[in-house]
Design a protein around this motif. Structure first.
Motif, short mmCIF file in Angstrom:
data_model
loop_
_atom_site.label_atom_id
_atom_site.label_comp_id
_atom_site.label_asym_id
_atom_site.label_seq_id
_atom_site.Cartn_x
_atom_site.Cartn_y
_atom_site.Cartn_z
N PHE A 32 0.62 -1.39 -0.12
CA PHE A 32 -0.13 -0.11 -0.05
C PHE A 32 0.79 1.22 -0.16
O PHE A 32 0.64 2.02 -0.99
CB PHE A 32 -0.89 0.03 1.22
N SER A 80 3.40 1.83 -2.80
CA SER A 80 2.84 2.68 -4.27
C SER A 80 3.10 4.17 -4.22
O SER A 80 3.25 4.72 -4.96
CB SER A 80 1.36 2.25 -4.24
N ASP A 81 3.08 4.89 -2.84
CA ASP A 81 3.23 6.04 -2.67
C ASP A 81 4.90 6.31 -2.76
O ASP A 81 5.25 7.25 -3.13
CB ASP A 81 2.65 6.50 -1.50
N THR A 89 -2.13 11.42 -3.85
CA THR A 89 -2.57 9.89 -4.49
C THR A 89 -3.96 9.80 -3.71
O THR A 89 -4.93 10.45 -3.91
CB THR A 89 -1.56 8.99 -4.10
N SER A 90 -4.13 8.64 -2.89
CA SER A 90 -5.33 8.39 -2.16
C SER A 90 -5.67 9.11 -0.81
O SER A 90 -5.52 8.30 0.08
CB SER A 90 -5.25 6.81 -1.95
N LYS A 128 -3.67 3.30 -6.02
CA LYS A 128 -4.17 2.20 -5.03
C LYS A 128 -5.23 1.22 -5.51
O LYS A 128 -5.41 0.39 -4.60
CB LYS A 128 -4.13 2.69 -3.73
N THR A 140 -5.52 -2.73 -4.09
CA THR A 140 -6.23 -3.13 -3.05
C THR A 140 -7.71 -3.56 -3.63
O THR A 140 -8.58 -3.61 -2.92
CB THR A 140 -6.62 -1.62 -2.29
N TYR A 167 -9.27 0.78 -2.66
CA TYR A 167 -9.00 2.38 -2.61
C TYR A 167 -9.17 2.76 -4.00
O TYR A 167 -8.34 3.59 -4.41
CB TYR A 167 -7.68 2.34 -1.87
#
Length: 378
Positions: free
Chosen positions: A197, A200-201, A271-272, A292, A296, A300
């Motif tokens: 999770f 990805s950032d 991002t999210s 994301k 996910t 998300y």
């Protein structure tokens, strides 16, 4: 939790407005200075022994839900407000306190499973849900018996935007970091592994650093967490790239620093994060990468309820994250330095994601009216 929490032995003070949970406590108290405002803490920070004794004398079962209803009925406010719209228990309280108005303020972008959780419950209702937009209102009304009012993000509205000089920098809004290993959960549902999770950032920030190096721009990094945890968050991401033109803004306490910095940067990179939508509503030049969704299993997916955004990319958003796509969007947005040109391009999208109610005028008016209506009917 009960053993170690703070014990209060005197009765709670009567109040016209009762805030359930500390979210938005500061903002609501400053908005309604001339009214009696109380706070009901629900995270076991403290327990009121007077209320527990009342429960025992009334032969009520000792559980936290009965504690809340006894507390509310003793304080007997005109309105109960929560910023914790994620707390399912709040939507059951109206059944036991029918003469009191109950209001939930949406506190973040909500996934599909959030609304599906309501299906498992019976007799859930409140008087009003103050939501981000018309789409969110439609889902709230579908699953919860309530009226809705589109007011946008409460905290975003509260910190009013001022004209500020822009720096040649891009703000990266962090969503946190894997403080421990394991999985991310929604209830019992495993969403994904934490490393995937937040990884990805980390990938997104590494690509952003490459872009900023090429354009000779500064990255400004604001963490999700406060104090030492915020520093740990920054160090987690810093190991994924070597670019040195980066400013770390630590948050020693809850503040509006993210909004202030966003208003002074040339571009916001999200991002999210709900903050991406908040930044759009403020009129800041903003890029949103929906990175994301795949990892996910669509949990998300920030665009899950917006049909026009699921299958294509646009001038400020993308469902893909690679360097080519990142460069395309950021270069295009940076060319729109003329704020009027950018706002004209954004006009048809802003209200879709987030209404902007400067200073929360709608909320102030509505709550005042409900307090007066309830007072006159008693």
């Amino acid at each position: 939790k009960i053993f170690f929490c703070k014990k209060i032995f005197y009765p709670p003070k009567k109040a016209e407005i009762l805030i359930l949970d500390e979210i938005y406590q500061f903002e609501l108290c400053s908005m309604f200075k001339r009214k009696k405002v109380g706070l009901l803490k629900i995270r076991y920070e403290e327990l009121n022994i007077f209320i527990i004794i009342k429960m025992l004398l009334s032969f009520k079962k000792i559980n936290f839900f009965n504690y809340m209803t006894t507390y509310i009925n003793y304080v007997y406010p005109k309105v109960v407000i929560t910023g914790n719209d994620y707390f399912i228990g709040f939507y059951k309280l109206k059944n036991f306190c029918p003469k009191i108005y109950f209001i939930a303020i949406q506190n973040g972008v909500r996934c599909k499973l959030f609304f599906e959780d309501f299906k498992k419950e019976k007799n859930i209702n409140i008087d009003y849900a103050f939501t981000f937009n018309k789409t969110a209102s439609r889902y709230y009304r579908k699953y919860v018996k309530c009226k809705t009012l589109e007011t946008g993000s409460f905290r975003n509205n509260y910190f009013v935007k001022k004209k500020r000089k822009k720096r040649k920098s891009i703000l990266f809004v962090s969503t946190g970091f894997p403080r421990d290993g394991g999985n991310m959960y929604h209830g019992d549902y495993i969403v994904c592994q934490k490393e995937d999770f937040y990884g990805s950032d980390a990938k997104a920030l590494a690509l952003l650093s490459k872009f900023c190096e090429e354009k000779n721009m500064i990255i400004e990094f604001v963490p999700k967490y406060l104090g030492d945890e915020g520093k740990m968050e920054y160090m987690y991401y810093k190991k994924f790239f070597k670019y040195n033109k980066i400013i770390f803004h630590n948050k020693p306490k809850i503040s509006y620093i993210t909004y202030k910095i966003a208003d002074t940067c040339q571009l916001v990179f999200a991002t999210s994060s709900t903050f991406g939508f908040e930044s759009l509503a403020r009129g800041n030049i903003t890029a949103i990468f929906n990175n994301k969704s795949k990892i996910t299993k669509n949990f998300y997916n920030f665009f899950w309820c917006y049909k026009n955004f699921n299958k294509k990319n646009g001038f400020f958003w993308s469902n893909d994250l690679n360097y080519q796509e990142l460069s395309r969007i950021l270069e295009d947005l940076l060319k729109r330095k003329n704020q009027k040109k950018y706002l004209n391009s954004l006009k048809k999208y802003k209200a879709i994601f987030l209404t902007y109610d400067k200073g929360n005028k709608q909320i102030f008016y509505k709550i005042n009216k409900l307090v007066q209506n309830n007072r006159s009917s008693q």
